[in-house]
Design a protein around this motif. Structure first.
Motif, PDB file in Angstrom:
ATOM      1  N   THR A  73       6.978  -8.365   2.942  1.00 21.94           N
ATOM      2  CA  THR A  73       6.424  -8.668   4.267  1.00 21.94           C
ATOM      3  C   THR A  73       6.439 -10.158   4.572  1.00 21.94           C
ATOM      4  OG1 THR A  73       4.134  -8.837   3.495  1.00 21.94           O
ATOM      5  CG2 THR A  73       4.911  -6.649   4.189  1.00 21.94           C
ATOM      6  N   ARG A  98       6.108  -4.768  10.037  1.00 25.38           N
ATOM      7  CA  ARG A  98       4.953  -3.912   9.756  1.00 25.38           C
ATOM      8  C   ARG A  98       3.980  -4.598   8.800  1.00 25.38           C
ATOM      9  NH1 ARG A  98       9.384  -1.805  10.948  1.00 25.38           N
ATOM     10  NH2 ARG A  98       9.522   0.026  12.264  1.00 25.38           N
ATOM     11  N   LYS A  99       3.937  -5.897   8.898  1.00 31.05           N
ATOM     12  CA  LYS A  99       3.126  -6.712   7.993  1.00 31.05           C
ATOM     13  C   LYS A  99       1.651  -6.333   8.029  1.00 31.05           C
ATOM     14  CE  LYS A  99       4.210 -10.932   8.048  1.00 31.05           C
ATOM     15  NZ  LYS A  99       4.464 -12.349   8.026  1.00 31.05           N
ATOM     16  N   SER A 100       1.144  -5.991   9.199  1.00 30.71           N
ATOM     17  CA  SER A 100      -0.282  -5.686   9.323  1.00 30.71           C
ATOM     18  C   SER A 100      -0.658  -4.341   8.696  1.00 30.71           C
ATOM     19  CB  SER A 100      -0.703  -5.712  10.794  1.00 30.71           C
ATOM     20  OG  SER A 100       0.024  -4.745  11.514  1.00 30.71           O
ATOM     21  N   LYS A 102       0.374  -2.819   5.517  1.00 32.50           N
ATOM     22  CA  LYS A 102       1.106  -2.893   4.241  1.00 32.50           C
ATOM     23  C   LYS A 102       1.382  -1.504   3.689  1.00 32.50           C
ATOM     24  CE  LYS A 102       0.891  -7.338   2.470  1.00 32.50           C
ATOM     25  NZ  LYS A 102       1.512  -8.081   1.488  1.00 32.50           N
ATOM     26  N   SER A 184       2.679  -9.574  15.302  1.00 33.77           N
ATOM     27  CA  SER A 184       1.846  -8.410  14.998  1.00 33.77           C
ATOM     28  C   SER A 184       2.478  -7.148  15.575  1.00 33.77           C
ATOM     29  CB  SER A 184       0.460  -8.592  15.597  1.00 33.77           C
ATOM     30  OG  SER A 184       0.560  -8.587  17.015  1.00 33.77           O
TER      31      SER A 184
END
Length: 194
Positions: A73, A98-100, A102, A184
């Motif tokens: 990420t 899709r960092k938010s 995990k 985001s």
């Protein structure tokens, strides 16, 4: 020979098809392997990856983000080459967007099962020996990686989103890709609806 196979692939990409993008899942392995094999076989990797039209401006370099390499990420590995084609690490793009949220894993099999209820072709032997022991199974195994990756892109449109972001912001694709990776999920949905 191995060198002829690699050159045929790069000729198809650079001189015949000239696709906008080529996507890899965990490109670090593929790009570094191709670069290293070319060098080991005595070829100039920069020249091999560069279309003839670009003449003296030859470049093929894979830069590893050693600081964030364990976290897809955050990882900002980049493959830079003089080409008509942009080489994309679809795994890093997928993870960054899709960092938010995990994920437990970003390997292709896990992602395909989660996103598409599909999976990679199961093979119990040594993948390292497969091209030499059973070439037709090796090709089939590769095809079973590529087709679901295309389906994943059709579903999520991650590459299309970054192209759109690149054009809107007049930013090079690689820069837009890293910028979108830090955005985001809410900004992702607002961009894809415009």
């Amino acid at each position: 020979t191995e060198l002829e196979v690699i050159r045929a692939f790069l000729h198809q990409v650079n001189e015949k098809d000239r696709p906008d993008t080529i996507a890899f899942w965990n490109m670090r392995f593929d790009a570094v392997t191709l670069l290293n094999r070319l060098r080991k076989l005595g070829a100039d990797a920069d020249a091999e990856f560069t279309p003839k039209d670009f003449g003296q401006w030859q470049l093929a370099d894979y830069s590893v983000d050693t600081f964030n390499s364990a976290d897809p990420t955050e990882c900002s590995d980049v493959f830079t080459c003089t080409s008509y084609t942009i080489y994309i690490d679809q795994m890093l793009l997928y993870a960054g967007l899709r960092k938010s949220a995990k994920k437990a894993s970003y390997n292709l099999d896990f992602t395909l099962r989660e996103e598409l209820s599909e999976h990679k072709l199961e093979y119990t032997g040594s993948l390292r020996d497969l091209p030499y022991s059973n070439y037709s199974d090796f090709l089939l195994y590769g095809a079973f990686d590529v087709a679901p990756m295309a389906t994943l892109e059709e579903k999520n449109e991650d590459i299309a989103l970054v192209y759109q972001l690149s054009m809107i912001t007049r930013t090079r694709f690689q820069k837009a890709s890293s910028a979108s990776s830090s955005s985001s999920a809410s900004s992702r949905s607002s961009l894809s609806s415009s």
